[in-house]
Design a protein around this motif. Sequence first.
Motif, PDB file in Angstrom:
ATOM      1  N   GLU A 280       0.835  -1.211   0.000  1.00  0.00           N
ATOM      2  CA  GLU A 280       0.000   0.000   0.000  1.00  0.00           C
ATOM      3  C   GLU A 280       0.872   1.264   0.000  1.00  0.00           C
ATOM      4  O   GLU A 280       0.603   2.218  -0.740  1.00  0.00           O
ATOM      5  N   ALA A 282       3.885   1.472  -1.168  1.00  0.00           N
ATOM      6  CA  ALA A 282       4.537   1.538  -2.485  1.00  0.00           C
ATOM      7  C   ALA A 282       3.579   2.121  -3.519  1.00  0.00           C
ATOM      8  O   ALA A 282       3.965   2.935  -4.364  1.00  0.00           O
ATOM      9  N   ARG A 283       2.308   1.716  -3.409  1.00  0.00           N
ATOM     10  CA  ARG A 283       1.310   2.249  -4.353  1.00  0.00           C
ATOM     11  C   ARG A 283       1.200   3.771  -4.191  1.00  0.00           C
ATOM     12  O   ARG A 283       1.253   4.517  -5.156  1.00  0.00           O
ATOM     13  N   LYS A 284       1.112   4.205  -2.914  1.00  0.00           N
ATOM     14  CA  LYS A 284       0.990   5.651  -2.660  1.00  0.00           C
ATOM     15  C   LYS A 284       2.224   6.402  -3.137  1.00  0.00           C
ATOM     16  O   LYS A 284       2.139   7.536  -3.608  1.00  0.00           O
ATOM     17  N   MET A 285       3.393   5.786  -2.980  1.00  0.00           N
ATOM     18  CA  MET A 285       4.649   6.467  -3.337  1.00  0.00           C
ATOM     19  C   MET A 285       5.038   6.223  -4.800  1.00  0.00           C
ATOM     20  O   MET A 285       6.085   6.675  -5.236  1.00  0.00           O
ATOM     21  N   GLN A 286       4.210   5.483  -5.513  1.00  0.00           N
ATOM     22  CA  GLN A 286       4.453   5.134  -6.918  1.00  0.00           C
ATOM     23  C   GLN A 286       5.807   4.454  -7.111  1.00  0.00           C
ATOM     24  O   GLN A 286       6.583   4.788  -8.006  1.00  0.00           O
ATOM     25  N   LEU A 287       6.073   3.503  -6.200  1.00  0.00           N
ATOM     26  CA  LEU A 287       7.307   2.716  -6.282  1.00  0.00           C
ATOM     27  C   LEU A 287       6.965   1.341  -6.841  1.00  0.00           C
ATOM     28  O   LEU A 287       5.967   0.742  -6.439  1.00  0.00           O
ATOM     29  N   GLU A 288       7.827   0.846  -7.708  1.00  0.00           N
ATOM     30  CA  GLU A 288       7.617  -0.503  -8.242  1.00  0.00           C
ATOM     31  C   GLU A 288       8.147  -1.524  -7.239  1.00  0.00           C
ATOM     32  O   GLU A 288       9.354  -1.524  -6.942  1.00  0.00           O
ATOM     33  N   GLN A 293       4.333  -7.085  -4.006  1.00  0.00           N
ATOM     34  CA  GLN A 293       2.964  -7.180  -4.513  1.00  0.00           C
ATOM     35  C   GLN A 293       2.570  -8.636  -4.748  1.00  0.00           C
ATOM     36  O   GLN A 293       1.467  -9.081  -4.405  1.00  0.00           O
TER      37      GLN A 293
END
Length: 320
Positions: A280, A282-288, A293
């Motif tokens: 979650e 990572a999604r907010k921080m736009q990290l792959e 995942q």
Amino acid sequence: MSVSVLGSGAFGTALAISLAGNGPVTLWARDADHAKAMQDSRRNEARLPGADLPEPLTATADIAQACSSEVLLLAVPMQKLRSVLQQHKAHLSGKTLVACCKGIELHTGLGPVSVIQEVLSESPAALLTGPSFAADIARGLPTALTLACGGADLGKALQQQLSTANLRLYRTTDTIGAELGGALKNVMAIACGAVIGAGLGDSARAALMTRGYAEMQRMALACGAKAETMAGLSGFGDLALTCTSDLSRNYRLGLSIGRGKTFDSSITVEGAATAHAVAEQARKMQLEMPITQTVTNLLDQRLTISEAAALLLKRPLKEE
Ligand SMILES: NC(=O)C1=CN([C@@H]2O[C@H](COP(=O)(O)OP(=O)(O)OC[C@H]3O[C@@H](n4cnc5c(N)ncnc54)[C@H](O)[C@@H]3O)[C@@H](O)[C@H]2O)C=CC1
Ligand SMILES: O=C(CO)COP(=O)(O)O
């Protein structure tokens, strides 16, 4: 400075056993019967079978007695840390609090030091983390850990106080890096266990460990941590241990997933909630973070292990 350990699980008990080599130490259990059984039998058969509790160790369920020490080690599961702090706030207030848990809080995305700072902002906070199995520490086997503390002077004092004959502490002021290393390696251990459990081989595990480490670095750097912390005991060191040993509960959960077997849900497996919390973030921080995942997809049974492997393999080719 006197020391108490709050939480009588495997790790808290092992730390208390080791610290008893330095002098008196108090081990607190929330359950009075458990504390009495430990005090009477000089064992913690429920959580750390076979290990003797040395004479300088006192087991108690009296929180006031435990919190009379100046330094309190908090050895409870990550997702329970906030409620323990809140429940015993009056006793913990003003004490030096050393978190000994590994993980990221599910609903806030915070690590253990940040949770302490949120609940007890006036209490100095630190983190003890790194590659160590409770059973090894209890047997007095050589172990090296990281003591992370934002305050350099307090960090030095804690490093001195909490090092024992067999437990060698290194220190850092990079608490965020140490938090993330200890948290993320558990997610990678679940992935590695799944790969081995499914018979995908040691080469696949090495690939996951290496690309998992790249994910750890990516998130750590984006959060302001130092690359060297991730390369140290709390990151690389613990990744190496946990992804390769059957003694790890996170790895064993992965093995069960890979073998299509169920896993005892009463066992503490920090990487499961942490995988969801990190995915979650990572999604907010736009990290792959494709491995993290994928672990959430395996845990939630949205993918089979062969589907997961196929998806990871067919991602766009890229530079290392
Ligand atoms: N077991 C190990 O080898 C190591 C564990 N750790 C970390 O230590 C932390 C604790 O793990 P373990 O001791 O192994 O787990 P465990 O499952 O053996 O014990 C957890 C303990 O926490 C206590 N607890 C849970 N909720 C509580 C609450 N609300 N109030 C008071 N006590 C509560 C339980 O009664 C139990 O004694 C985890 O974050 C783990 O990652 C770190 C390094 C090594
Ligand atoms: O953190 C650990 C080793 O450093 C213990 O690993 P597990 O929680 O997976 O058993």
